[in-house]
Design a protein around this motif. Structure first.
Motif, PDB file in Angstrom:
ATOM      1  N   LYS A 176      16.351   5.657 -79.129  1.00  0.00           N
ATOM      2  CA  LYS A 176      16.404   4.343 -79.775  1.00  0.00           C
ATOM      3  C   LYS A 176      16.906   3.270 -78.815  1.00  0.00           C
ATOM      4  N   VAL A 177      17.967   3.609 -78.068  1.00  0.00           N
ATOM      5  CA  VAL A 177      18.536   2.637 -77.134  1.00  0.00           C
ATOM      6  C   VAL A 177      17.557   2.322 -76.013  1.00  0.00           C
ATOM      7  N   MET A 178      16.938   3.353 -75.446  1.00  0.00           N
ATOM      8  CA  MET A 178      15.999   3.136 -74.350  1.00  0.00           C
ATOM      9  C   MET A 178      14.670   2.532 -74.816  1.00  0.00           C
ATOM     10  N   SER A 179      14.483   2.452 -76.110  1.00  0.00           N
ATOM     11  CA  SER A 179      13.315   1.761 -76.641  1.00  0.00           C
ATOM     12  C   SER A 179      13.512   0.246 -76.604  1.00  0.00           C
ATOM     13  N   ARG A 180      14.715  -0.172 -76.250  1.00  0.00           N
ATOM     14  CA  ARG A 180      14.975  -1.606 -76.050  1.00  0.00           C
ATOM     15  C   ARG A 180      14.622  -1.937 -74.605  1.00  0.00           C
ATOM     16  N   LYS A 181      13.615  -2.757 -74.441  1.00  0.00           N
ATOM     17  CA  LYS A 181      13.026  -2.997 -73.123  1.00  0.00           C
ATOM     18  C   LYS A 181      14.052  -3.479 -72.100  1.00  0.00           C
ATOM     19  N   ARG A 182      14.901  -4.404 -72.487  1.00  0.00           N
ATOM     20  CA  ARG A 182      15.839  -4.983 -71.517  1.00  0.00           C
ATOM     21  C   ARG A 182      16.794  -3.918 -70.973  1.00  0.00           C
ATOM     22  N   ILE A 183      17.176  -2.951 -71.814  1.00  0.00           N
ATOM     23  CA  ILE A 183      18.106  -1.904 -71.397  1.00  0.00           C
ATOM     24  C   ILE A 183      17.411  -0.891 -70.504  1.00  0.00           C
ATOM     25  N   CYS A 184      16.255  -0.414 -70.927  1.00  0.00           N
ATOM     26  CA  CYS A 184      15.523   0.581 -70.148  1.00  0.00           C
ATOM     27  C   CYS A 184      15.098   0.018 -68.793  1.00  0.00           C
ATOM     28  N   LYS A 185      14.590  -1.197 -68.800  1.00  0.00           N
ATOM     29  CA  LYS A 185      14.149  -1.854 -67.560  1.00  0.00           C
ATOM     30  C   LYS A 185      15.309  -2.008 -66.590  1.00  0.00           C
ATOM     31  N   HIS A 186      16.459  -2.450 -67.076  1.00  0.00           N
ATOM     32  CA  HIS A 186      17.610  -2.650 -66.194  1.00  0.00           C
ATOM     33  C   HIS A 186      18.114  -1.316 -65.645  1.00  0.00           C
ATOM     34  N   LEU A 187      18.118  -0.293 -66.458  1.00  0.00           N
ATOM     35  CA  LEU A 187      18.550   1.023 -65.984  1.00  0.00           C
ATOM     36  C   LEU A 187      17.664   1.503 -64.837  1.00  0.00           C
ATOM     37  N   LEU A 188      16.360   1.354 -64.968  1.00  0.00           N
ATOM     38  CA  LEU A 188      15.441   1.771 -63.912  1.00  0.00           C
ATOM     39  C   LEU A 188      15.626   0.928 -62.651  1.00  0.00           C
TER      40      LEU A 188
ATOM     41  N   GLN B 246      16.980   0.741 -57.429  1.00  0.00           N
ATOM     42  CA  GLN B 246      17.219  -0.429 -56.574  1.00  0.00           C
ATOM     43  C   GLN B 246      15.905  -1.147 -56.256  1.00  0.00           C
ATOM     44  N   ILE B 247      15.174  -1.455 -57.310  1.00  0.00           N
ATOM     45  CA  ILE B 247      13.908  -2.191 -57.192  1.00  0.00           C
ATOM     46  C   ILE B 247      13.891  -3.283 -58.256  1.00  0.00           C
ATOM     47  N   GLU B 248      12.929  -4.197 -58.122  1.00  0.00           N
ATOM     48  CA  GLU B 248      12.719  -5.211 -59.148  1.00  0.00           C
ATOM     49  C   GLU B 248      11.463  -4.853 -59.933  1.00  0.00           C
ATOM     50  N   ILE B 249      11.577  -4.871 -61.231  1.00  0.00           N
ATOM     51  CA  ILE B 249      10.446  -4.569 -62.111  1.00  0.00           C
ATOM     52  C   ILE B 249      10.155  -5.799 -62.952  1.00  0.00           C
ATOM     53  N   ALA B 250       8.931  -6.286 -62.875  1.00  0.00           N
ATOM     54  CA  ALA B 250       8.570  -7.483 -63.631  1.00  0.00           C
ATOM     55  C   ALA B 250       8.544  -7.210 -65.128  1.00  0.00           C
ATOM     56  N   ASP B 251       8.003  -6.052 -65.491  1.00  0.00           N
ATOM     57  CA  ASP B 251       7.890  -5.733 -66.907  1.00  0.00           C
ATOM     58  C   ASP B 251       7.635  -4.230 -67.070  1.00  0.00           C
ATOM     59  N   ILE B 252       7.931  -3.712 -68.244  1.00  0.00           N
ATOM     60  CA  ILE B 252       7.591  -2.316 -68.558  1.00  0.00           C
ATOM     61  C   ILE B 252       6.875  -2.276 -69.897  1.00  0.00           C
ATOM     62  N   ASN B 253       6.017  -1.285 -70.031  1.00  0.00           N
ATOM     63  CA  ASN B 253       5.322  -1.048 -71.290  1.00  0.00           C
ATOM     64  C   ASN B 253       5.613   0.373 -71.741  1.00  0.00           C
ATOM     65  N   TYR B 254       5.803   0.543 -73.009  1.00  0.00           N
ATOM     66  CA  TYR B 254       6.082   1.864 -73.553  1.00  0.00           C
ATOM     67  C   TYR B 254       4.773   2.577 -73.843  1.00  0.00           C
TER      68      TYR B 254
ATOM     69  N   ALA C  13       5.706   2.549 -68.347  1.00  0.00           N
ATOM     70  CA  ALA C  13       4.978   2.199 -67.126  1.00  0.00           C
ATOM     71  C   ALA C  13       5.376   0.786 -66.731  1.00  0.00           C
ATOM     72  N   ASP C  14       5.591   0.567 -65.437  1.00  0.00           N
ATOM     73  CA  ASP C  14       5.957  -0.775 -64.997  1.00  0.00           C
ATOM     74  C   ASP C  14       4.712  -1.570 -64.609  1.00  0.00           C
ATOM     75  N   ASP C  15       4.941  -2.771 -64.087  1.00  0.00           N
ATOM     76  CA  ASP C  15       3.834  -3.670 -63.760  1.00  0.00           C
ATOM     77  C   ASP C  15       2.998  -3.172 -62.590  1.00  0.00           C
ATOM     78  N   LYS C  16       3.486  -2.185 -61.837  1.00  0.00           N
ATOM     79  CA  LYS C  16       2.728  -1.612 -60.723  1.00  0.00           C
ATOM     80  C   LYS C  16       2.100  -0.262 -61.097  1.00  0.00           C
ATOM     81  N   ASN C  17       2.150   0.057 -62.393  1.00  0.00           N
ATOM     82  CA  ASN C  17       1.554   1.277 -62.951  1.00  0.00           C
ATOM     83  C   ASN C  17       2.314   2.543 -62.556  1.00  0.00           C
ATOM     84  N   THR C  18       3.550   2.393 -62.129  1.00  0.00           N
ATOM     85  CA  THR C  18       4.400   3.564 -61.938  1.00  0.00           C
ATOM     86  C   THR C  18       4.905   4.008 -63.298  1.00  0.00           C
ATOM     87  N   HIS C  19       4.812   5.313 -63.557  1.00  0.00           N
ATOM     88  CA  HIS C  19       5.211   5.851 -64.852  1.00  0.00           C
ATOM     89  C   HIS C  19       6.558   6.575 -64.738  1.00  0.00           C
ATOM     90  N   TYR C  20       7.392   6.370 -65.749  1.00  0.00           N
ATOM     91  CA  TYR C  20       8.724   6.952 -65.764  1.00  0.00           C
ATOM     92  C   TYR C  20       8.931   7.735 -67.064  1.00  0.00           C
TER      93      TYR C  20
END
Length: 281
Positions: free
Chosen positions: A21-33, A38-46, A69-76
């Motif tokens: 539930k917590v990691m389903s919050r985009k701002r939290i999951c994105k910041h953790l990654l 130690q990279i910048e991610i423009a956006d993530i999609n679930y 998946a982030d804006d560069k299509n890397t999947h986590y």
């Protein structure tokens, strides 16, 4: 129901349910990654939270907590691991093979039928462990495939596995990752990042829909466990009855005053099985 309500009230980030539930919050999951890698991610999609991958009915299904998946299509794939489980039959820890299985099924799901292999995106399988699997005190253990004959030669398959150790003491991690570890371990809020997580958990526990979802999920799991126990008891009884029949047949054969036909009839064993027992004796 009261026990389930109490259990829900006491849930922490270590719970799979709350973690998802917590990691389903985009701002939290994105910041953790971002902080972890130690990279910048423009956006993530679930892709799908807690996705079940079952490529064939004969395969072992798995439940993946969070796939993004982030804006560069890397999947986590992010997973919370509270217990360092062992296979009781082999006495080996399951985490290494589990990571391999997760990677394989994730790749199968990402590559559509008929597509070339080079379209497989970069992937990160990330286990957040509340134990030190390798007992080296590292904060993070990162794995990529390399050549045994030349350790500097890496197989560029773009697949990475990271084992996080929230109990670690060695290595370089950011302030927010350290605070995240402290929060996972001891529920200590030390930064704005962990305050966001703590606030989110507080909001979740006030949400009646979330509480109902948890209680229904737990009720279903309890039913499944009960069915499994009942099935196990039935199997055990059947096995015990079969052993008793064999023991009775052996005693009757030893006495030598019963025909094979009589033994088969009285014990309900197949005649061929009674013949085999006689041959063994």
């Amino acid at each position: 129901m009261q026990d389930l309500a109490t259990k829900f009230a006491n849930l922490t980030i270590q719970s799979d349910f709350i973690f998802k539930k917590v990691m389903s919050r985009k701002r939290i999951c994105k910041h953790l990654l971002e902080e972890l890698l130690q990279i910048e991610i423009a956006d993530i999609n679930y892709i799908e939270a807690e996705k079940t991958l079952e490529p064939e009915y004969t395969s072992r299904g798995i439940r993946l907590d969070i796939i993004v998946a982030d804006d560069k299509n890397t999947h986590y794939n992010l997973e919370m691991q509270v217990k360092n489980n062992k296979n009781p039959d082999t006495d080996t820890y399951v985490l290494p093979k589990r990571s391999r299985y997760y990677q394989a099924l994730l790749d199968i799901d990402l590559l559509q039928k008929g597509q070339p292999y080079d379209l497989l995106p970069p992937t990160f399988i990330i286990f957040i462990c509340v134990f030190d699997f390798f007992e080296q005190d590292n904060y993070v253990y990162t794995f990529k495939k390399c050549c045994l004959e030349n350790r500097e030669l890496e197989l560029q398959d773009e697949a990475t596995t990271m084992i996080l150790n929230t109990k670690g003491t060695h290595g370089d991690i950011s302030k927010d990752i350290q605070s995240f570890y402290d929060y996972v371990n001891n529920h200590i809020v030390t930064t704005d990042f962990t305050k966001q997580i703590d606030d989110e958990i507080s909001y979740l526990k006030l949400d009646t829909k979330v509480r109902r979802e948890f209680m229904l999920m737990e009720a279903r799991l309890l039913d499944e466990r009960r069915e499994g126990i009942a099935e196990g008891k039935e199997i055990g009884l059947a096995e015990g009855e079969a052993k008793e029949k064999l023991a009775t047949a052996k005693r009757m054969l030893a006495r030598g005053c019963y025909s094979l036909e009589d033994i088969a009839e009285l014990t309900s064993l197949p005649f061929e099985q009674v013949e085999a027992l006689q041959a063994e004796q």
